[in-house]
Each structure stands twice: as structure tokens, then as C-alpha cells.
Design an enzyme around this catalytic site. Structure first.
Site, PDB file in Angstrom:
ATOM      1  N   ASP A   1     -31.686 -49.517  26.148  1.00 22.15           N
ATOM      2  CA  ASP A   1     -31.618 -50.716  26.127  1.00 22.15           C
ATOM      3  C   ASP A   1     -32.652 -51.676  24.992  1.00 22.15           C
ATOM      4  OD1 ASP A   1     -30.101 -51.004  27.785  1.00 22.15           O
ATOM      5  OD2 ASP A   1     -31.786 -52.049  29.114  1.00 22.15           O
TER       6      ASP A   1
ATOM      7  N   GLY B   1     -25.351 -44.987  30.914  1.00 22.60           N
ATOM      8  CA  GLY B   1     -24.825 -43.191  31.220  1.00 22.60           C
ATOM      9  C   GLY B   1     -23.936 -43.037  32.066  1.00 22.60           C
TER      10      GLY B   1
ATOM     11  N   LYS C   1     -24.197 -51.438  23.281  1.00 23.26           N
ATOM     12  CA  LYS C   1     -24.820 -50.331  24.756  1.00 23.26           C
ATOM     13  C   LYS C   1     -24.636 -49.656  25.568  1.00 23.26           C
ATOM     14  CE  LYS C   1     -28.589 -48.771  26.911  1.00 23.26           C
ATOM     15  NZ  LYS C   1     -28.540 -48.825  28.691  1.00 23.26           N
TER      16      LYS C   1
ATOM     17  N   LYS D   1     -33.651 -54.781  30.772  1.00 19.93           N
ATOM     18  CA  LYS D   1     -32.789 -54.665  29.936  1.00 19.93           C
ATOM     19  C   LYS D   1     -33.132 -56.133  29.146  1.00 19.93           C
ATOM     20  CE  LYS D   1     -29.005 -53.194  31.154  1.00 19.93           C
ATOM     21  NZ  LYS D   1     -28.979 -52.371  30.956  1.00 19.93           N
TER      22      LYS D   1
ATOM     23  N   GLY E   1     -28.939 -41.953  32.217  1.00 18.76           N
ATOM     24  CA  GLY E   1     -29.712 -41.757  33.422  1.00 18.76           C
ATOM     25  C   GLY E   1     -29.378 -40.861  33.921  1.00 18.76           C
TER      26      GLY E   1
END
Length: 263
Positions: free
Chosen positions: A161, A12, A9, A216, A44
Site C-alpha cells: 500500500d 496478493g 494496487k 491501508k 502476502g
């Protein structure tokens, strides 16, 4: 026995650091020769930029962006459109064959809204791995945005997340959360090498872990518990192998172990 797939993951903000993004894609290409890999991403900063340009504002509650349904065309365009295609282009530049996806594609993830307070913000539950398994088998790199929809077709914004956690659960994969921080840090900015549920609760209650990092670590702990293995939080400047070998980043353990060591 084949090694477990890896879900990576990325936040942005990676798109604002072209050198780091290209370096990470090169590392993923090397990793893909030995392990099946899928990428899940947020976006984001790009969402904020696009919303500001349209005169829209938003707020966050406990690290989650409040998303009215009227904002979803912008959020969807930023995440499933611009951010996803930029990452796919970077993957192509590194010599890979990406496939840009959202959580709703192939019915891979079921989503439902969390609360009226958050608007079109949803939670994700693993559903069908058929599409991802087909893509991985053929050496495609799935690049998955955190846009989903509910059973009624309502578009939902899923925290990336939590989306990555659902994808890792779907594939029985190891999970890496990569951002522009080296791991979970204490109040002095030093990195924890490993943390368990009890320590995370204490750090949250004392205000050391807040907002986005709490989202997270909550997602990482959920994934660790479901997958029965550690989940890794670290920097995209580090090689994935270094995170998996615990030479950098923070391991979130599924149950109480010796933890809290500071590097």
C-alpha cells in the site's frame, strides 16, 4: 489536458481468484485506452505459503510483516518473482503488454529501513519517474512489486500500500487500493462511502480500523494529502470506473469534508 494516470494496487489474494484476476485485467485493458495505468501489487498469501514450505515463520507489528534479512530471498522470490510474473501472464492473457518491475528499477523509488524491530522492512519515497513515463508512453503496463533496496544495496520489503502511494506520488496519479473487501467497513460491516482524516482517527482509536486496514487507510490518507485528491479503497470485483465515480468503495479525502455516509 490528458487525464491523470491511474495507479491500481492489488493485494496478493487476487492470485487465488483466477476469475476475478482475469476480469480485472480485462477492465484494465479497457481503461488503458483512455488513461495511463500502472499496477502495484503485494503477495502476502504467497509469501506465507513459501515461508511455511521452508519451515520459516513471521509476525506482524501494526500490520507490517517483520522481515529478517535472512528471509528476504524468500520474500523477494515470492513478490518480485512468482507474484509479479503471474500478474504479467494475466495481463498478457488480456491482450496487454506488461513490464514486470520492482521499486528499485530505474531508480524510481528511494527506500530506507524503518526500524531494527522490523528488520528489512522499508519505507518508500518517490525519486525518478523517467522509466515509468517512457513505458506508459509506449503503452506498456508497468506491473510493480513492492521490493526495494536502500542506498547500500540492502534489499527491503515495502508494504505494498505504501509502495503504491509512492508510485502515485511519482506520477501525480489517481490511486485505487483494490482487495477482496468492498471498502472501509464499520463495526456492523457496512461500507463508508467517504472518510476524512478526523473520522479515520476516531475509527482507529475505537478499534474499528485495525491492522492491515489501518496501514491501508494511513497510506490512502497520506496519498490523498500529497496528491490533493481523493484516494479510493474498494473491491477488485468492481470496475475501476465505478470506484472513480464513487458508485462503490470508500473515498479517503485529503481534508475534512462531509463524510461518514453509510451506503
Amino acid at each position: 489536458m490528458m487525464p491523470h494516470p491511474i495507479v491500481i494496487k492489488v493485494g496478493g489474494a487476487l492470485l487465488d481468484d483466477e476469475k476475478a484476476a482475469r476480469q480485472l485485467m480485462t477492465q484494465i485493458k479497457a481503461l488503458q485506452k483512455r488513461r495511463a495505468v500502472a499496477v502495484v501489487h503485494g503477495g502476502g498469501p504467497l509469501v506465507e505459503t513459501m515461508m511455511t514450505g521452508m519451515g520459516l515463520t513471521s509476525e506482524k507489528v501494526d500490520g507490517l510483516r517483520v522481515t529478517p534479512d535472512a528471509h528476504m530471498p524468500v520474500v523477494c522470490g515470492a513478490l518480485a518473482g512468482s507474484a509479479n510474473k503471474q500478474l504479467c501472464a494475466l495481463a498478457i492473457g488480456a491482450g496487454m503488454t506488461p513490464t514486470g518491475l520492482s521499486l528499485m528499477d530505474g531508480n524510481m523509488i528511494s527506500c530506507q529501513a524503518i526500524s531494527n524491530q522490523l528488520g528489512a522492512v522499508g519505507q518508500a519515497t518517490p525519486n525518478s519517474s523517467v522509466l515509468l513515463e517512457l513505458l506508459i508512453k509506449e503503452q506498456f503496463l508497468p506491473v510493480i512489486s513492492s521490493i526495494g533496496c536502500d542506498d547500500n544495496g540492502r534489499l527491503l520489503n515495502i508494504n505494498a500500500d505504501q509502495a503504491a502511494t509512492a508510485i502515485a506520488q511519482l506520477l501525480g496519479a489517481e490511486l485505487l487500493f483494490l482487495s477482496n473487501v468492498e471498502g472501509v467497513l464499520d463495526e456492523l460491516g457496512q461500507r463508508f462511502t467517504t472518510l476524512d482524516a478526523m473520522q479515520l482517527a476516531t475509527l482507529s482509536q475505537s478499534g474499528v480500523i485495525t491492522d492491515g486496514m489501518k496501514v491501508k487507510t494511513d497510506a490512502a490518507l497520506q496519498a490523498a494529502t500529497e496528491l490533493h485528491r481523493a484516494v479510493f479503497i474498494g473491491s477488485w470485483h468492481a470496475a475501476p470506473e465505478d470506484l472513480l465515480n464513487a458508485t462503490t468503495g470508500t473515498q479517503i479525502q485529503p481534508e475534512a469534508t462531509k463524510a461518514g455516509e453509510i451506503s
